[in-house]
Design a protein around this motif. Structure first.
Motif, PDB file in Angstrom:
ATOM      1  N   LYS A 195       2.439   0.597  -4.752  1.00 36.95           N
ATOM      2  CA  LYS A 195       3.852   0.662  -4.526  1.00 36.95           C
ATOM      3  C   LYS A 195       4.554  -0.545  -4.550  1.00 36.95           C
ATOM      4  O   LYS A 195       4.837  -1.228  -3.450  1.00 36.95           O
ATOM      5  N   ARG A 237      15.670  10.052  -1.957  1.00 32.65           N
ATOM      6  CA  ARG A 237      15.117   8.980  -1.142  1.00 32.65           C
ATOM      7  C   ARG A 237      15.811   7.620  -1.156  1.00 32.65           C
ATOM      8  O   ARG A 237      15.906   6.627  -0.403  1.00 32.65           O
ATOM      9  N   ASN A 287       0.728  -1.081   0.020  1.00 30.71           N
ATOM     10  CA  ASN A 287       0.216   0.137   0.143  1.00 30.71           C
ATOM     11  C   ASN A 287       0.772   1.169  -0.109  1.00 30.71           C
ATOM     12  O   ASN A 287       1.891   1.113   0.469  1.00 30.71           O
ATOM     13  N   PRO A 288       0.296   2.334  -0.541  1.00 30.30           N
ATOM     14  CA  PRO A 288       1.217   3.426  -0.659  1.00 30.30           C
ATOM     15  C   PRO A 288       1.755   4.078   0.696  1.00 30.30           C
ATOM     16  O   PRO A 288       2.893   4.601   0.878  1.00 30.30           O
ATOM     17  N   SER A 289       1.036   3.592   1.808  1.00 31.86           N
ATOM     18  CA  SER A 289       1.450   4.189   3.069  1.00 31.86           C
ATOM     19  C   SER A 289       2.436   3.158   3.574  1.00 31.86           C
ATOM     20  O   SER A 289       3.024   3.532   4.742  1.00 31.86           O
ATOM     21  N   ASP A 290       2.579   1.934   3.292  1.00 33.19           N
ATOM     22  CA  ASP A 290       3.178   0.771   3.673  1.00 33.19           C
ATOM     23  C   ASP A 290       4.850   1.260   3.922  1.00 33.19           C
ATOM     24  O   ASP A 290       5.414   2.139   2.856  1.00 33.19           O
ATOM     25  N   SER A 291       5.675   0.901   4.901  1.00 40.37           N
ATOM     26  CA  SER A 291       7.166   1.123   4.924  1.00 40.37           C
ATOM     27  C   SER A 291       7.801   0.035   4.123  1.00 40.37           C
ATOM     28  O   SER A 291       7.764  -1.230   4.366  1.00 40.37           O
TER      29      SER A 291
END
Length: 504
Positions: free
Chosen positions: A269, A226, A164-168
């Motif tokens: 992602k 990044r 998911n886009p918010s996953d690390s």
């Protein structure tokens, strides 16, 4: 200005590069392993890296493969739009002809590992073709080629996820690396691809492994984007896991972490990990119309003068007389030198034997109280009795282990990396033992083999059952008769040590 590239120049350059990388490590890799060896505190990991460095020097001197798994060929080729070809073959056919010539070179025969009809007959193509080829067309008048040979053990440990886009990404990588075990033969590099689509992330991860080892330069100058921030964070945190060389526990698991990214869809992602093993093999050349581009041999002075001395407490074992009572005394992590006769067998031979047992058929070899070595050797040349013959990944044999121990009387197994719990349980239940040889030291291991003959399943080629006669072949007790695995205990011990040292 238009450049004319001749067909034979590309073929010859590909063939030369593949021969070259079969026996020469990149010098940046040798330097990085030596630095890791110098600072390593885990004796098991230090011994493993010593064997890798000695093997590398021997391969460079003898022009024989670093590893028995001479890999599936991957090529990244970038063609300038002002190039004109003097050729009758397609670009892919030219590259594959170069692969064919390299792998069938009589002076240094390379193992053919590529199988056609992968979910069917799995027939060996005999010359390691076809390669996996990635093309790019760009402005310019040259042909830029990166050639790599990727072993199956490390490739098998590749991981992919659609996060998911918010996953690390960091959290996911740190979850995946321990699950990869030691079958990718650390210490090596991790290639990480982020973004694009599923197949693009995998391609980015593979391509990143072509870059030189330069993590210490990045540490000195600091991150500027990044991707570089991820490299620095993951290099530190992966090494803190304590997995170490060959998974035995230690300070160095990765020599570098590479990250490439690409724009992606707002909902996705994609992330991929592809590891490079201790047989890191890649080369680069450019064709500009002046002829073939051949590799320049490095100086042997680039290799450290490492010696590996067997300790006084080493256990010497005669495979022809060892008993089940004897192996009960062997301790996890202990170094053992094997002499005498052993059998070999890997995936295809195990499947064939298990199928025969299921039908009530008699096996062509008696495995009672014998040791079997998971290996598919390179064909010998000149005076050799066998070519480079390092271990293959033992976990692939896990599903056969209980049947083999229960129905054949097999006493011990030798392979690379850890065993899964299903195999460990079977080893414990039948009072057997599993020994680990160092992955990435195939030429060194082959020097301990004094005689070799095919005794069964000759039609399987390199997967046939051989009988080897060995003298002082070095191995480590990886799973003892009680089911204690050094690949479980070692990394945990060294993870705790590393964390404690950082807190002190």
């Amino acid at each position: 200005m238009t450049t004319v590239i001749r067909q034979d120049d590309l073929i010859e350059s590909v063939a030369d590069a593949l021969q070259f990388i079969s026996y020469y490590h990149p010098t940046d890799f040798i330097k990085a392993v030596h630095e890791a060896y110098e600072r390593e505190e885990s004796q098991g990991a230090k011994d493993a890296m010593a064997q890798i460095l000695i093997n590398s020097r021997m391969s460079a001197q003898g022009h024989r493969p670093i590893c028995q798994d001479t890999g599936i060929v991957t090529v990244f080729v970038t063609v300038g739009m002002d190039v004109r070809w003097d050729a009758t073959m397609s670009l892919d056919d030219m590259i594959n002809e170069g692969v064919r010539r390299a792998y069938t070179n009589a002076d240094n025969v390379l193992r053919a590992s590529v199988l056609a009809d992968p979910d069917g007959a799995r027939r060996n193509t005999k010359d390691n073709t076809p390669a996996v080829i990635h093309h790019k067309l760009v402005p310019g008048n040259t042909v830029d080629v990166h050639v790599a040979a990727k072993g199956g053990g490390s490739e098998a440990k590749s991981k992919f996820a659609m996060l998911n886009p918010s996953d690390s990404v960091v959290d996911w990588v740190l979850e995946m690396v321990p699950k990869m075990g030691a079958g990718w033969c650390p210490p090596g590099m991790l290639g990480i691809g982020i973004g694009g689509t599923a197949e693009k992330a995998m391609e980015l991860a593979k391509e990143s492994l072509l870059d030189p080892i330069d993590i210490h330069e990045l540490q000195a100058r600091g991150a500027s984007n990044r991707a570089e921030e991820l490299r620095l964070e993951l290099f530190e945190k992966v090494n803190q896991l304590g997995i170490g060389a060959q998974g035995l526990g230690g300070l160095t698991t990765v020599l570098d972490v590479k990250v490439k990214d690409y724009p992606t869809h707002a909902a996705n992602k994609p992330v991929a990990i592809i590891p490079n093993c201790a047989a890191t093999r890649h080369a680069h050349f450019v064709l500009d119309g002046t002829g073939p581009s051949l590799q320049t041999p490095p100086s042997l002075d680039d290799w450290p003068d490492i010696t590996w001395e067997v300790g006084e407490n080493v256990r010497r074992v005669n495979l022809d007389t060892v008993t089940r009572e004897d192996i009960k005394a062997w301790q996890p992590g202990e170094t053992v030198l094997l002499s005498g006769k052993m059998l070999t067998g890997r995936d295809a031979a195990h499947k064939k034997m298990v199928d025969m047992l299921a039908k009530g058929e008699k096996l062509p070899v008696d495995l009672t109280d014998r040791f079997i070595y998971y290996v598919g050797p390179v064909d010998p040349v000149r005076e050799e009795v066998v070519g480079p013959a390092g271990p293959t990944t033992a976990t692939r044999m896990d599903k056969f282990t209980r049947t083999m121990l229960a129905e054949t009387g097999l006493m011990g197994m030798i392979g690379k990396a850890e065993r899964g719990q299903v195999a460990i349980d079977a080893i414990r239940d039948f009072g057997a033992v599993y020994l680990m040889a160092v992955g990435g030291a195939a030429y060194l291991v082959s020097k301990a083999i004094k005689a070799a003959k095919v005794v069964a399943f000759e039609e399987l080629g390199m997967e046939a059952i051989y009988e080897f006669e060995v003298e002082d072949m070095p191995v480590t007790v990886a799973v003892d008769t009680k089911g204690v695995s050094v690949h479980q205990t070692g990394p945990q011990i060294w993870h705790d040590k590393i964390i404690a040292a950082q807190r002190a």
